[in-house]
Design an enzyme around this catalytic site. Structure first.
Site, PDB file in Angstrom:
ATOM      1  N   GLY A 203      36.648  12.599  43.125  1.00 43.57           N
ATOM      2  CA  GLY A 203      36.693  12.676  41.659  1.00 43.57           C
ATOM      3  C   GLY A 203      35.307  12.300  40.923  1.00 43.57           C
ATOM      4  O   GLY A 203      34.408  12.091  41.718  1.00 43.57           O
ATOM      5  N   ASN A 204      35.185  11.968  39.788  1.00 46.05           N
ATOM      6  CA  ASN A 204      34.078  11.416  39.149  1.00 46.05           C
ATOM      7  C   ASN A 204      34.325  10.464  37.881  1.00 46.05           C
ATOM      8  O   ASN A 204      35.554  10.084  37.738  1.00 46.05           O
ATOM      9  CB  ASN A 204      33.166  12.716  38.551  1.00 46.05           C
ATOM     10  CG  ASN A 204      33.931  13.713  37.566  1.00 46.05           C
ATOM     11  OD1 ASN A 204      34.236  13.074  36.364  1.00 46.05           O
ATOM     12  ND2 ASN A 204      34.223  14.674  37.995  1.00 46.05           N
ATOM     13  N   ARG A 205      33.467  10.012  37.176  1.00 49.99           N
ATOM     14  CA  ARG A 205      33.448   8.723  36.542  1.00 49.99           C
ATOM     15  C   ARG A 205      33.711   9.265  35.087  1.00 49.99           C
ATOM     16  O   ARG A 205      34.153   8.497  34.070  1.00 49.99           O
ATOM     17  CB  ARG A 205      32.187   8.009  36.510  1.00 49.99           C
ATOM     18  CG  ARG A 205      32.042   7.135  37.761  1.00 49.99           C
ATOM     19  CD  ARG A 205      30.591   6.504  37.600  1.00 49.99           C
ATOM     20  NE  ARG A 205      30.043   6.036  38.733  1.00 49.99           N
ATOM     21  CZ  ARG A 205      30.565   4.637  39.430  1.00 49.99           C
ATOM     22  NH1 ARG A 205      31.266   4.116  38.500  1.00 49.99           N
ATOM     23  NH2 ARG A 205      30.154   4.275  40.593  1.00 49.99           N
ATOM     24  N   ALA A 270      33.542  17.190  33.046  1.00 50.51           N
ATOM     25  CA  ALA A 270      32.828  17.133  34.531  1.00 50.51           C
ATOM     26  C   ALA A 270      33.491  17.752  35.473  1.00 50.51           C
ATOM     27  O   ALA A 270      34.455  17.058  36.064  1.00 50.51           O
ATOM     28  CB  ALA A 270      32.598  15.550  34.745  1.00 50.51           C
TER      29      ALA A 270
END
Length: 421
Positions: A203-205, A270
């Site tokens: 995943g990402n932030r 994102a």
């Protein structure tokens, strides 16, 4: 700012107490104007105590002060929450049987309606026609939320979260134009997750805060907004239709479906560039041996696909130097709405060579605008503020200094509105 809070006779009237508190605690002077029916749900002493101002539903009280004219003329904003089908109908037809409907007729400031009613009432042709009339006259009518209604019923008609109604009102108070009225807009937000096994993911932030700011601001400017949210734990923006997804493949499917007939698509989410080539059906167990490498494969490029679909459909893009209009109306080739957006906006999160990488991405993706952010520890992701540069196809970049993410959103919509013409 002077705010008039109109409250009509629905079970959701008690939620307006929270909206009133949000206005007063942020420094606004609020005059509550309930209908007679609303006072059966929440009494006048409650409204008076919370607002610090007298409360009446009648035009005959304090006649010497001419309240039926004065209250509306002095207001900076009138918001009706909840707005029942009855009040929407009276407002649309210009009826004035009590203090609230008189106030609506005399108000020269922006007016926001937050409807709440049973699904059948909201979907009735009479209500839809009244809503369309109010919107044509410049009022902001927030679509109700979907959820539990009175009794066991569930569906569209629930009053949006008061905090989200408040956010829309703040956007309206900023004085932005309703230049997106009648436009169908799709916004993606959040960050996708690509499953490794049933427990773990890549995943990402991204928190979704910027995408949600874009959605709220578009609603306040009159747009019909579909928000595709990837793993976001924020309240639904008032007035937006929210589709929740997890992976890049799910986000692609939802965005492409929603963009059919849309005027604008903003890809603020994102989206993971890669996903595991193999998803394990069971949790990968730890052992003394080193774990097997995770092999990655590319995810679909949704932004580039949108641009390619539009190109193939024959959409003509004018140079940005053409008096502010980046995209032609395409009326001959596109009767009504077509299956491709007129304006496509992308986002780019970069850690180095920000503008150079952004310019290359703008050309590669085929979008009209690209919002470029420098990201890193404490920058952009999960923060309430943002600074960005908006790259314009064929035009000059537009810098947005550090400030609330709504500032970036308003800059984007200013540029989009100019390209829509």
């Amino acid at each position: 700012m002077k705010v008039v809070l109109g409250v009509s006779g629905g079970i959701a009237a008690y939620k307006a107490c929270e909206l009133l508190r949000l206005f007063t605690e942020s420094g606004h002077e609020v005059r509550v104007v309930p209908t007679r029916e609303a006072l059966k749900f929440v009494g006048a002493p409650t409204w008076a105590a919370l607002s610090g101002n007298p409360v009446s539903a009648e035009v005959w009280d304090d006649v010497h002060e001419v309240p039926h004219v004065r209250i509306g003329k002095q207001a900076d904003l009138v918001v009706v929450a909840p707005a029942t089908a009855d009040v929407l109908a009276k407002a649309a037809y210009g009826l004035a049987g009590d203090l609230l409907t008189n106030t609506l007729l005399t108000a020269t400031c922006p007016v926001v309606f937050a409807p709440a009613m049973h699904t059948e009432m909201w979907q009735h042709p009479a209500t839809r026609a009244n809503v369309a009339t109010l919107r044509e006259r410049g009022a902001v009518v927030i679509d109700p939320a979907v959820g539990r209604l009175t009794g066991a019923d569930t569906g569209p008609g629930r009053l949006p979260d008061p905090a989200e109604i408040f956010q829309v009102c703040l956007r309206v108070l900023r004085g932005r134009p309703r230049d997106l009225a009648g436009r169908k807009i799709v916004v993606s937000a959040g960050g996708t997750r690509e499953a490794i096994d049933p427990v773990r993911y890549i995943g990402n932030r991204s928190s979704g805060l910027q995408g949600y700011a874009l959605a709220r601001t578009a609603v306040a400017r009159g747009a019909e907004v579909t928000l595709v949210a990837a793993n976001v734990v924020l309240p639904d923006p008032a007035g937006a239709s929210v589709v929740r997804v997890e992976s890049a493949a799910q986000l692609r499917e939802a965005v492409l479906a929603a963009s059919d007939g849309a005027d604008v698509v903003v890809m603020a989410a994102a989206v993971a560039d890669f996903r595991p080539a193999t998803r394990h059906d069971a949790k990968i167990k730890k052992s003394d041996a080193e774990p097997e490498p995770i092999h990655l494969t590319k995810n679909p490029d949704i932004l580039a696909e949108l641009g390619e679909r539009r190109r193939q459909a024959g959409d003509a893009v004018l140079p940005a130097s053409d008096p502010g209009l980046g995209v032609r109306d395409a009326g001959d080739a596109r009767p009504g709405r077509g299956a491709y957006p007129l304006v496509i906006v992308g986002f780019a999160a970069e850690t180095h060579d920000v503008l150079a990488n952004g310019q290359a991405k703008l050309a590669r993706k085929g979008c009209d605008l690209l919002v470029v952010n420098r990201v890193g520890e404490g920058l952009v992701f999960g923060t309430p503020d943002n600074a960005a540069t908006v790259l314009v196809a064929g035009g000059e970049p537009v810098d947005v200094p550090l400030g609330p993410k709504e500032d970036v959103a308003d800059t984007v919509w200013d540029l989009v509105a100019a390209r829509l013409g």
